[in-house]
Design a protein around this motif. Structure first.
Motif, PDB file in Angstrom:
ATOM      1  N   VAL A  72       0.830  -1.208   0.000  1.00  0.00           N
ATOM      2  CA  VAL A  72       0.000   0.000   0.000  1.00  0.00           C
ATOM      3  C   VAL A  72       0.865   1.260   0.000  1.00  0.00           C
ATOM      4  O   VAL A  72       0.550   2.237  -0.678  1.00  0.00           O
ATOM      5  CB  VAL A  72      -0.992  -0.007   1.180  1.00  0.00           C
ATOM      6  CG1 VAL A  72      -1.826   1.264   1.210  1.00  0.00           C
ATOM      7  CG2 VAL A  72      -1.894  -1.237   1.100  1.00  0.00           C
ATOM      8  N   LYS A  73       1.977   1.224   0.722  1.00  0.00           N
ATOM      9  CA  LYS A  73       2.879   2.377   0.729  1.00  0.00           C
ATOM     10  C   LYS A  73       3.449   2.632  -0.664  1.00  0.00           C
ATOM     11  O   LYS A  73       3.442   3.759  -1.151  1.00  0.00           O
ATOM     12  CB  LYS A  73       4.019   2.155   1.730  1.00  0.00           C
ATOM     13  CG  LYS A  73       3.969   3.080   2.943  1.00  0.00           C
ATOM     14  CD  LYS A  73       5.080   2.827   3.914  1.00  0.00           C
ATOM     15  CE  LYS A  73       6.331   3.645   3.769  1.00  0.00           C
ATOM     16  NZ  LYS A  73       6.294   4.925   3.161  1.00  0.00           N
ATOM     17  N   GLU A  74       3.939   1.589  -1.303  1.00  0.00           N
ATOM     18  CA  GLU A  74       4.579   1.752  -2.614  1.00  0.00           C
ATOM     19  C   GLU A  74       3.604   2.202  -3.696  1.00  0.00           C
ATOM     20  O   GLU A  74       3.938   3.054  -4.518  1.00  0.00           O
ATOM     21  CB  GLU A  74       5.243   0.443  -3.052  1.00  0.00           C
ATOM     22  CG  GLU A  74       6.492   0.110  -2.275  1.00  0.00           C
ATOM     23  CD  GLU A  74       7.097  -1.236  -2.631  1.00  0.00           C
ATOM     24  OE1 GLU A  74       8.114  -1.583  -2.013  1.00  0.00           O
ATOM     25  OE2 GLU A  74       6.559  -1.950  -3.507  1.00  0.00           O
ATOM     26  N   ASP A  75       2.403   1.625  -3.716  1.00  0.00           N
ATOM     27  CA  ASP A  75       1.471   1.892  -4.810  1.00  0.00           C
ATOM     28  C   ASP A  75       0.517   3.055  -4.556  1.00  0.00           C
ATOM     29  O   ASP A  75      -0.025   3.611  -5.515  1.00  0.00           O
ATOM     30  CB  ASP A  75       0.651   0.637  -5.121  1.00  0.00           C
ATOM     31  CG  ASP A  75       1.440  -0.371  -5.935  1.00  0.00           C
ATOM     32  OD1 ASP A  75       2.674  -0.252  -5.993  1.00  0.00           O
ATOM     33  OD2 ASP A  75       0.825  -1.275  -6.525  1.00  0.00           O
ATOM     34  N   ILE A  76       0.310   3.422  -3.293  1.00  0.00           N
ATOM     35  CA  ILE A  76      -0.674   4.469  -3.012  1.00  0.00           C
ATOM     36  C   ILE A  76      -0.091   5.593  -2.157  1.00  0.00           C
ATOM     37  O   ILE A  76       0.001   6.733  -2.603  1.00  0.00           O
ATOM     38  CB  ILE A  76      -1.939   3.867  -2.361  1.00  0.00           C
ATOM     39  CG1 ILE A  76      -2.607   2.938  -3.375  1.00  0.00           C
ATOM     40  CG2 ILE A  76      -2.909   4.956  -1.923  1.00  0.00           C
ATOM     41  CD1 ILE A  76      -3.554   1.957  -2.798  1.00  0.00           C
ATOM     42  N   VAL A  77       0.294   5.293  -0.933  1.00  0.00           N
ATOM     43  CA  VAL A  77       0.696   6.351   0.004  1.00  0.00           C
ATOM     44  C   VAL A  77       1.877   7.157  -0.532  1.00  0.00           C
ATOM     45  O   VAL A  77       1.819   8.390  -0.586  1.00  0.00           O
ATOM     46  CB  VAL A  77       1.004   5.768   1.402  1.00  0.00           C
ATOM     47  CG1 VAL A  77       1.512   6.850   2.336  1.00  0.00           C
ATOM     48  CG2 VAL A  77      -0.238   5.104   1.982  1.00  0.00           C
ATOM     49  N   ASP A  78       2.951   6.483  -0.941  1.00  0.00           N
ATOM     50  CA  ASP A  78       4.134   7.207  -1.410  1.00  0.00           C
ATOM     51  C   ASP A  78       3.866   7.971  -2.705  1.00  0.00           C
ATOM     52  O   ASP A  78       4.544   8.953  -2.997  1.00  0.00           O
ATOM     53  CB  ASP A  78       5.314   6.253  -1.613  1.00  0.00           C
ATOM     54  CG  ASP A  78       5.860   5.706  -0.291  1.00  0.00           C
ATOM     55  OD1 ASP A  78       5.466   6.222   0.781  1.00  0.00           O
ATOM     56  OD2 ASP A  78       6.662   4.762  -0.333  1.00  0.00           O
ATOM     57  N   VAL A  79       2.895   7.527  -3.481  1.00  0.00           N
ATOM     58  CA  VAL A  79       2.551   8.191  -4.743  1.00  0.00           C
ATOM     59  C   VAL A  79       1.650   9.404  -4.495  1.00  0.00           C
ATOM     60  O   VAL A  79       1.895  10.497  -5.019  1.00  0.00           O
ATOM     61  CB  VAL A  79       1.836   7.203  -5.699  1.00  0.00           C
ATOM     62  CG1 VAL A  79       1.369   7.900  -6.976  1.00  0.00           C
ATOM     63  CG2 VAL A  79       2.761   6.033  -6.027  1.00  0.00           C
ATOM     64  N   PHE A  80       0.612   9.221  -3.684  1.00  0.00           N
ATOM     65  CA  PHE A  80      -0.403  10.255  -3.509  1.00  0.00           C
ATOM     66  C   PHE A  80      -0.098  11.254  -2.389  1.00  0.00           C
ATOM     67  O   PHE A  80      -0.654  12.347  -2.388  1.00  0.00           O
ATOM     68  CB  PHE A  80      -1.776   9.605  -3.272  1.00  0.00           C
ATOM     69  CG  PHE A  80      -2.405   9.067  -4.531  1.00  0.00           C
ATOM     70  CD1 PHE A  80      -3.340   9.802  -5.228  1.00  0.00           C
ATOM     71  CD2 PHE A  80      -2.040   7.816  -5.022  1.00  0.00           C
ATOM     72  CE1 PHE A  80      -3.915   9.316  -6.401  1.00  0.00           C
ATOM     73  CE2 PHE A  80      -2.593   7.318  -6.191  1.00  0.00           C
ATOM     74  CZ  PHE A  80      -3.533   8.074  -6.885  1.00  0.00           C
ATOM     75  N   ASP A  81       0.775  10.891  -1.447  1.00  0.00           N
ATOM     76  CA  ASP A  81       1.034  11.791  -0.312  1.00  0.00           C
ATOM     77  C   ASP A  81       1.691  13.085  -0.790  1.00  0.00           C
ATOM     78  O   ASP A  81       2.694  13.061  -1.506  1.00  0.00           O
ATOM     79  CB  ASP A  81       1.916  11.099   0.727  1.00  0.00           C
ATOM     80  CG  ASP A  81       1.986  11.887   2.027  1.00  0.00           C
ATOM     81  OD1 ASP A  81       0.955  12.480   2.428  1.00  0.00           O
ATOM     82  OD2 ASP A  81       3.064  11.911   2.647  1.00  0.00           O
ATOM     83  N   HIS A  82       1.119  14.196  -0.403  1.00  0.00           N
ATOM     84  CA  HIS A  82       1.598  15.530  -0.758  1.00  0.00           C
ATOM     85  C   HIS A  82       1.690  15.733  -2.265  1.00  0.00           C
ATOM     86  O   HIS A  82       2.599  16.405  -2.768  1.00  0.00           O
ATOM     87  CB  HIS A  82       2.913  15.854  -0.042  1.00  0.00           C
ATOM     88  CG  HIS A  82       2.692  16.134   1.411  1.00  0.00           C
ATOM     89  ND1 HIS A  82       2.567  15.128   2.340  1.00  0.00           N
ATOM     90  CD2 HIS A  82       2.526  17.288   2.088  1.00  0.00           C
ATOM     91  CE1 HIS A  82       2.352  15.661   3.535  1.00  0.00           C
ATOM     92  NE2 HIS A  82       2.311  16.974   3.400  1.00  0.00           N
ATOM     93  N   ALA A  83       0.751  15.135  -2.985  1.00  0.00           N
ATOM     94  CA  ALA A  83       0.604  15.355  -4.421  1.00  0.00           C
ATOM     95  C   ALA A  83      -0.770  15.992  -4.654  1.00  0.00           C
ATOM     96  O   ALA A  83      -1.612  16.012  -3.762  1.00  0.00           O
ATOM     97  CB  ALA A  83       0.705  14.030  -5.174  1.00  0.00           C
ATOM     98  N   THR A  84      -0.953  16.525  -5.854  1.00  0.00           N
ATOM     99  CA  THR A  84      -2.248  17.062  -6.249  1.00  0.00           C
ATOM    100  C   THR A  84      -2.727  16.262  -7.447  1.00  0.00           C
ATOM    101  O   THR A  84      -1.974  16.052  -8.405  1.00  0.00           O
ATOM    102  CB  THR A  84      -2.153  18.563  -6.595  1.00  0.00           C
ATOM    103  OG1 THR A  84      -1.577  19.253  -5.482  1.00  0.00           O
ATOM    104  CG2 THR A  84      -3.525  19.151  -6.879  1.00  0.00           C
TER     105      THR A  84
END
Length: 157
Positions: A72-84
């Motif tokens: 979940v971190k690799e595919d979602i959290v690290d991608v979407f965190d602090h992004a728009t």
């Protein structure tokens, strides 16, 4: 000697994640048409039977929480965190390009970035990474303290 249970039951395992993401809803008739952000809370629930092989270091686990966290971190959290997030099929693509050239972390998706559509996207991403014997049971994406979208495998067979 400790005995493992004889009857194996399906067990649900849930891991929760937090991330900050901005978005804007192109064409929307309310405030959310403006760029804004949320402190998202994502609950990921998988289902399976605990491992019974006594030689396996993961004995008794459906899935190691750490293994689920990695996916979940690799595919979602690290991608979407602090992004728009913007829908690339709208004129917002121009705003996205401008922000990107100024060094902002922008994600272009092929859908309107509502919680409903994001949770569908996340379900597809997670399902692709889960081990064969583990199924994604449900996702809950909380956008605010009182608003969330849920995805259930049983609703999508």
């Amino acid at each position: 000697m400790h005995k493992e249970p004889k009857v194996m039951s399906n067990i649900r395992i849930t891991k929760q994640f937090n991330f900050e993401t901005g978005h804007a809803l192109y064409g929307y008739d309310g405030k959310c048409r403006n760029v804004h952000g949320h402190s998202y809370k994502l609950s990921v629930t998988v289902i399976g039977t605990p491992i019974t092989d006594t030689a396996n270091v993961k004995l008794g686990m459906v899935i190691d929480f750490g293994d689920l966290k990695k996916i979940v971190k690799e595919d979602i959290v690290d991608v979407f965190d602090h992004a728009t997030v913007f829908n690339k099929n709208t004129p917002h693509v121009e705003l996205a390009q401008e922000l990107s050239t100024r060094g902002h972390n922008v994600i272009l998706v092929d859908y309107q970035p509502t919680s409903e559509n994001m949770v569908i996207d996340f379900a597809e991403k997670i399902k692709k990474r889960l081990p064969e014997h583990i199924q994604l049971h449900s996702l809950k994406l909380q956008e605010t303290e009182t608003s969330f979208a849920e995805w259930y495998a049983t609703d999508n067979n």
